[in-house]
Scaffold this motif. Structure first.
Motif, PDB file in Angstrom:
ATOM      1  N   ASN A   1       0.834  -1.205   0.000  1.00  0.00           N
ATOM      2  CA  ASN A   1       0.000   0.000   0.000  1.00  0.00           C
ATOM      3  C   ASN A   1       0.869   1.256   0.000  1.00  0.00           C
ATOM      4  O   ASN A   1       0.576   2.225  -0.711  1.00  0.00           O
ATOM      5  N   LEU A   2       1.950   1.230   0.789  1.00  0.00           N
ATOM      6  CA  LEU A   2       2.831   2.405   0.851  1.00  0.00           C
ATOM      7  C   LEU A   2       3.648   2.545  -0.437  1.00  0.00           C
ATOM      8  O   LEU A   2       3.880   3.654  -0.924  1.00  0.00           O
ATOM      9  N   GLU A   3       4.050   1.394  -0.985  1.00  0.00           N
ATOM     10  CA  GLU A   3       4.836   1.386  -2.229  1.00  0.00           C
ATOM     11  C   GLU A   3       4.045   2.030  -3.381  1.00  0.00           C
ATOM     12  O   GLU A   3       4.559   2.886  -4.109  1.00  0.00           O
ATOM     13  N   ILE A   4       2.791   1.629  -3.506  1.00  0.00           N
ATOM     14  CA  ILE A   4       1.953   2.189  -4.585  1.00  0.00           C
ATOM     15  C   ILE A   4       1.789   3.699  -4.392  1.00  0.00           C
ATOM     16  O   ILE A   4       1.900   4.477  -5.347  1.00  0.00           O
ATOM     17  N   HIS A   5       1.568   4.099  -3.149  1.00  0.00           N
ATOM     18  CA  HIS A   5       1.377   5.528  -2.878  1.00  0.00           C
ATOM     19  C   HIS A   5       2.631   6.323  -3.268  1.00  0.00           C
ATOM     20  O   HIS A   5       2.542   7.362  -3.923  1.00  0.00           O
ATOM     21  N   GLY A   6       3.800   5.813  -2.867  1.00  0.00           N
ATOM     22  CA  GLY A   6       5.053   6.502  -3.199  1.00  0.00           C
ATOM     23  C   GLY A   6       5.239   6.623  -4.699  1.00  0.00           C
ATOM     24  O   GLY A   6       5.674   7.661  -5.212  1.00  0.00           O
ATOM     25  N   ARG A   7       4.878   5.568  -5.413  1.00  0.00           N
ATOM     26  CA  ARG A   7       5.007   5.604  -6.879  1.00  0.00           C
ATOM     27  C   ARG A   7       4.028   6.603  -7.493  1.00  0.00           C
ATOM     28  O   ARG A   7       4.356   7.292  -8.451  1.00  0.00           O
ATOM     29  N   LEU A   8       2.802   6.639  -6.929  1.00  0.00           N
ATOM     30  CA  LEU A   8       1.805   7.589  -7.457  1.00  0.00           C
ATOM     31  C   LEU A   8       2.321   9.025  -7.374  1.00  0.00           C
ATOM     32  O   LEU A   8       1.988   9.867  -8.204  1.00  0.00           O
ATOM     33  N   PHE A   9       3.128   9.279  -6.338  1.00  0.00           N
ATOM     34  CA  PHE A   9       3.656  10.636  -6.164  1.00  0.00           C
ATOM     35  C   PHE A   9       5.038  10.786  -6.787  1.00  0.00           C
ATOM     36  O   PHE A   9       5.743  11.762  -6.514  1.00  0.00           O
ATOM     37  N   GLY A  10       5.419   9.819  -7.620  1.00  0.00           N
ATOM     38  CA  GLY A  10       6.635   9.956  -8.414  1.00  0.00           C
ATOM     39  C   GLY A  10       7.923   9.850  -7.622  1.00  0.00           C
ATOM     40  O   GLY A  10       8.959  10.363  -8.052  1.00  0.00           O
ATOM     41  N   MET A  11       7.908   9.177  -6.476  1.00  0.00           N
ATOM     42  CA  MET A  11       9.134   9.059  -5.681  1.00  0.00           C
ATOM     43  C   MET A  11      10.053   7.979  -6.251  1.00  0.00           C
ATOM     44  O   MET A  11       9.581   6.972  -6.777  1.00  0.00           O
ATOM     45  N   GLY A  12      11.355   8.200  -6.080  1.00  0.00           N
ATOM     46  CA  GLY A  12      12.332   7.209  -6.535  1.00  0.00           C
ATOM     47  C   GLY A  12      12.345   6.008  -5.604  1.00  0.00           C
ATOM     48  O   GLY A  12      11.830   6.065  -4.496  1.00  0.00           O
ATOM     49  N   ARG A  13      12.981   4.908  -6.077  1.00  0.00           N
ATOM     50  CA  ARG A  13      12.941   3.648  -5.339  1.00  0.00           C
ATOM     51  C   ARG A  13      13.499   3.772  -3.903  1.00  0.00           C
ATOM     52  O   ARG A  13      12.855   3.373  -2.945  1.00  0.00           O
ATOM     53  N   LYS A  14      14.713   4.389  -3.794  1.00  0.00           N
ATOM     54  CA  LYS A  14      15.374   4.472  -2.484  1.00  0.00           C
ATOM     55  C   LYS A  14      14.556   5.359  -1.531  1.00  0.00           C
ATOM     56  O   LYS A  14      14.318   5.007  -0.379  1.00  0.00           O
ATOM     57  N   GLU A  15      14.116   6.476  -2.093  1.00  0.00           N
ATOM     58  CA  GLU A  15      13.338   7.446  -1.313  1.00  0.00           C
ATOM     59  C   GLU A  15      12.028   6.802  -0.810  1.00  0.00           C
ATOM     60  O   GLU A  15      11.635   6.985   0.342  1.00  0.00           O
ATOM     61  N   ARG A  16      11.408   6.015  -1.693  1.00  0.00           N
ATOM     62  CA  ARG A  16      10.138   5.344  -1.350  1.00  0.00           C
ATOM     63  C   ARG A  16      10.349   4.383  -0.186  1.00  0.00           C
ATOM     64  O   ARG A  16       9.607   4.371   0.775  1.00  0.00           O
ATOM     65  N   LYS A  17      11.402   3.592  -0.327  1.00  0.00           N
ATOM     66  CA  LYS A  17      11.662   2.549   0.665  1.00  0.00           C
ATOM     67  C   LYS A  17      11.972   3.182   2.034  1.00  0.00           C
ATOM     68  O   LYS A  17      11.392   2.795   3.045  1.00  0.00           O
ATOM     69  N   GLU A  18      12.848   4.190   1.999  1.00  0.00           N
ATOM     70  CA  GLU A  18      13.242   4.827   3.258  1.00  0.00           C
ATOM     71  C   GLU A  18      12.050   5.514   3.931  1.00  0.00           C
ATOM     72  O   GLU A  18      11.852   5.393   5.131  1.00  0.00           O
ATOM     73  N   SER A  19      11.271   6.218   3.115  1.00  0.00           N
ATOM     74  CA  SER A  19      10.135   6.950   3.673  1.00  0.00           C
ATOM     75  C   SER A  19       9.079   5.983   4.217  1.00  0.00           C
ATOM     76  O   SER A  19       8.493   6.230   5.274  1.00  0.00           O
ATOM     77  N   ALA A  20       8.840   4.886   3.484  1.00  0.00           N
ATOM     78  CA  ALA A  20       7.842   3.902   3.936  1.00  0.00           C
ATOM     79  C   ALA A  20       8.277   3.312   5.275  1.00  0.00           C
ATOM     80  O   ALA A  20       7.484   3.218   6.219  1.00  0.00           O
ATOM     81  N   GLU A  21       9.565   2.943   5.381  1.00  0.00           N
ATOM     82  CA  GLU A  21      10.055   2.365   6.642  1.00  0.00           C
ATOM     83  C   GLU A  21       9.956   3.376   7.778  1.00  0.00           C
ATOM     84  O   GLU A  21       9.516   3.055   8.878  1.00  0.00           O
ATOM     85  N   GLU A  22      10.354   4.608   7.471  1.00  0.00           N
ATOM     86  CA  GLU A  22      10.324   5.664   8.489  1.00  0.00           C
ATOM     87  C   GLU A  22       8.896   5.888   9.004  1.00  0.00           C
ATOM     88  O   GLU A  22       8.673   5.975  10.212  1.00  0.00           O
ATOM     89  N   HIS A  23       7.946   5.938   8.093  1.00  0.00           N
ATOM     90  CA  HIS A  23       6.579   6.248   8.522  1.00  0.00           C
ATOM     91  C   HIS A  23       5.884   5.055   9.167  1.00  0.00           C
ATOM     92  O   HIS A  23       4.995   5.244  10.000  1.00  0.00           O
ATOM     93  N   LEU A  24       6.302   3.852   8.789  1.00  0.00           N
ATOM     94  CA  LEU A  24       5.755   2.687   9.503  1.00  0.00           C
ATOM     95  C   LEU A  24       6.256   2.679  10.952  1.00  0.00           C
ATOM     96  O   LEU A  24       5.509   2.352  11.869  1.00  0.00           O
ATOM     97  N   ARG A  25       7.527   3.071  11.121  1.00  0.00           N
ATOM     98  CA  ARG A  25       8.058   3.179  12.487  1.00  0.00           C
ATOM     99  C   ARG A  25       7.302   4.270  13.245  1.00  0.00           C
ATOM    100  O   ARG A  25       6.946   4.107  14.399  1.00  0.00           O
ATOM    101  N   TYR A  26       7.039   5.347  12.540  1.00  0.00           N
ATOM    102  CA  TYR A  26       6.379   6.513  13.128  1.00  0.00           C
ATOM    103  C   TYR A  26       5.002   6.147  13.701  1.00  0.00           C
ATOM    104  O   TYR A  26       4.602   6.628  14.748  1.00  0.00           O
ATOM    105  N   VAL A  27       4.292   5.285  12.975  1.00  0.00           N
ATOM    106  CA  VAL A  27       2.961   4.892  13.464  1.00  0.00           C
ATOM    107  C   VAL A  27       3.029   3.556  14.220  1.00  0.00           C
ATOM    108  O   VAL A  27       2.004   2.918  14.468  1.00  0.00           O
ATOM    109  N   GLU A  28       4.268   3.144  14.540  1.00  0.00           N
ATOM    110  CA  GLU A  28       4.523   1.925  15.322  1.00  0.00           C
ATOM    111  C   GLU A  28       3.924   0.691  14.667  1.00  0.00           C
ATOM    112  O   GLU A  28       3.234  -0.113  15.287  1.00  0.00           O
ATOM    113  N   MET A  29       4.177   0.559  13.363  1.00  0.00           N
ATOM    114  CA  MET A  29       3.679  -0.610  12.638  1.00  0.00           C
ATOM    115  C   MET A  29       4.784  -1.297  11.846  1.00  0.00           C
ATOM    116  O   MET A  29       4.493  -2.014  10.887  1.00  0.00           O
TER     117      MET A  29
END
Lengths: 245, 278
Positions: free
Chosen positions: B94-122
């Motif tokens: 779900n996060l991967e698709i969202h990052g792609r929809l907003f045109g994020m690069g692969r590394k940026e997508r992965k890092e941001s997804a991990e960061e925000h999953l940690r942020y919401v404790e998931m």
């Protein structure tokens, strides 16, 4: 434009990946039943020209599979609109209508080619060996592109989830039975042939069958399919643009 | 961050927004209050490009949403009122698709997804199918998803509706911390206590119109600090007082029963519109 397009496509592919076994099984059921009932059982007593009925039927089923599976993308969009509201995720993202339609159309094409491979393999299992040449692929591509685009266009104008059945009843079923899948259209009266010439599947069946039998390709069906594909694609973009309430 | 000028939207004969003027400042936690049908969700849907406006102007971060919709959308994240996750996809997908929809690069997508999953404790749920998550986890995932592309403005449409009180408070603390990190938050709610606890500024909507806006305390202070609810033959009545001692004196004069409490935003809304928010 490319990144959002791939995101739309990837979403559909991931959904398909999670239900791949069911999907392939479901793609096999109808062709298997048609080949068994109409081809293997009933078709033993029937021939079309110099060919056995099963040999006649399989290219028709390939054309039909390219239509039905490409069109099935409408059900996914319908579910995304009315059940899971994923369409709003696309509408709120920087995704142009062109990217959205191309992504969904590509997903429809992928499904269509998977389903055609399933039919071709089933045909082989039933002992039908055909010529799978480039013109068959071009005709199938155009047909699938046309019906994917039509699926997007119509899915975006439906008012409720229940309307999905109308699309099947009024478009796919008549097209499947009258589009040259099960019987040669040349055998019909001229007036009927003229009416059925409006169905894109008639031209896909004709072009796919010609290549499958190793006959030379006639340009007319390809041209008609390309025009239909272009018109339906433009229609899809227009309906996606209008889909905001 | 947001500027609306005479924003108008109708559905047939029903006017959902009636020449709405509004301004939300950068970094603010802004709550949009009103009963169902007041026009809150319509405003959010217009600002996110889901609904078309009939007339008026809307700017996000100085970008005109009708002239440059794709640019405006890049500045925003949205958490819709209903669950809009792809249930058959995993949390990470779900996060991967969202990052792609907003045109994020692969590394940026992965890092941001991990960061925000940690942020919401998931972070331990990334492989779970979204449909297997509880209501609270789904809401947290929707918040994480809306933040993946690092928006400057986050829309939260009734973010805690249907959640139990403990989970609601957890979501509140998450919203506060998002805002502290510099993200402007535009929140709609019909939970009065939610707006009181969270918002720097509130605006009351009623029948598509803005009836009042300001800091919660300022809006309430217009009535007084204390309220007395009394129950008599005419039903329930409420009177407001600046001092608690005045409120207590008033209770002694009542023939029926009465109780003293702090004034809340519901009182302010009720006095302005004659309607209840919740």
């Amino acid at each position: 434009m490319i990144a959002p397009l791939l995101a739309v496509y990837l979403r559909e592919m991931l959904l398909m990946k999670h239900r791949l076994k069911r999907q392939i099984l479901s793609m096999s059921v109808s062709p298997f039943l048609y080949m068994t009932a109409f081809g293997y059982a009933l078709g033993r007593a029937v021939s079309v020209g110099e060919r056995g009925y099963l040999e006649f039927l399989v290219p028709g089923l390939i054309a039909m599979a390219s239509m039905t599976q490409a069109f099935s993308i409408a059900a996914e969009i319908n579910s995304a609109r009315f059940y899971i509201h994923a369409i709003e995720e696309f509408q709120a993202a920087p995704v142009s209508p062109l990217s959205f339609v191309l992504g969904e159309t590509l997903a429809g094409l992928t499904r269509a080619f998977m389903a055609m491979a399933v039919v071709a393999l089933l045909g082989l299992a039933f002992g039908v060996r055909l010529h799978y040449g480039p013109w068959l692929a071009v005709a199938a591509f155009l047909n699938a592109f046309a019906f994917s685009s039509l699926a997007v266009a119509l899915a975006m104008v439906l008012k409720t989830h229940a309307d999905q059945a109308l699309l099947s009843n009024f478009i796919i079923t008549p097209m499947a039975f009258l589009g040259g899948t099960f019987f040669p259209l040349d055998a019909l009266p001229v007036w009927a042939q003229k009416i059925l010439a409006f169905l894109p599947l008639s031209h896909a069946s004709k072009a796919i069958r010609a290549d499958a039998f190793g006959e030379p390709a006639s340009p007319a069906p390809f041209l008609i399919l390309a025009v239909c594909a272009a018109l339906f694609f433009l229609l899809a973009i227009a309906t996606v643009k209008r889909a905001r309430d | 961050m947001i500027r609306l000028k005479a924003l108008t939207k109708s559905y047939g004969d029903v006017t959902a927004l009636d020449r709405l003027d509004l301004e939300v400042r950068p970094g603010e936690l802004f709550a949009f209050l009103g009963p169902n049908g007041a026009g809150k969700s319509t405003t959010i849907r217009i600002l996110n490009g889901i609904t078309r406006l009939d007339s008026g102007e809307a700017f996000i971060g100085g970008v005109d949403i009708t002239r440059e919709p794709l640019r405006a959308k890049r500045l925003c994240g949205m958490v819709a009122q209903h669950n809009s996750l792809d249930g058959e996809l995993t949390v990470a997908e779900n996060l991967e698709i969202h990052g792609r929809l907003f045109g994020m690069g692969r590394k940026e997508r992965k890092e941001s997804a991990e960061e925000h999953l940690r942020y919401v404790e998931m972070e331990d749920r990334s492989g779970a199918l979204a449909k297997t998550l509880s209501g609270g986890l789904r809401r947290r995932l929707m918040i994480a998803r809306a933040l993946v592309h690092r928006p400057r403005l986050l829309f939260l449409d009734e973010p805690t509706v249907g959640l139990d009180p403990a989970i609601r408070k957890r979501i509140w603390s998450l919203i506060k911390s998002i805002n502290k990190e510099g993200v402007t938050v535009f929140l709609t709610t019909h939970y009065i206590e939610e707006a009181e606890f969270l918002a720097d500024r509130v605006a009351f909507m009623n029948k598509g119109r803005l009836v009042e806006s300001g800091a919660p305390q300022d809006v309430m202070d217009g009535l007084g600090r204390w309220a007395v609810d009394s129950f008599g033959d005419g039903g329930m009545a409420t009177r407001f007082f600046a001092k608690r001692s005045d409120a207590a004196d008033y209770i002694l004069t009542l023939e029926g029963s009465g109780s003293v409490r702090r004034v809340n935003l519901e009182d302010a809304f009720l006095s302005l519109t004659g309607r209840r928010v919740s």
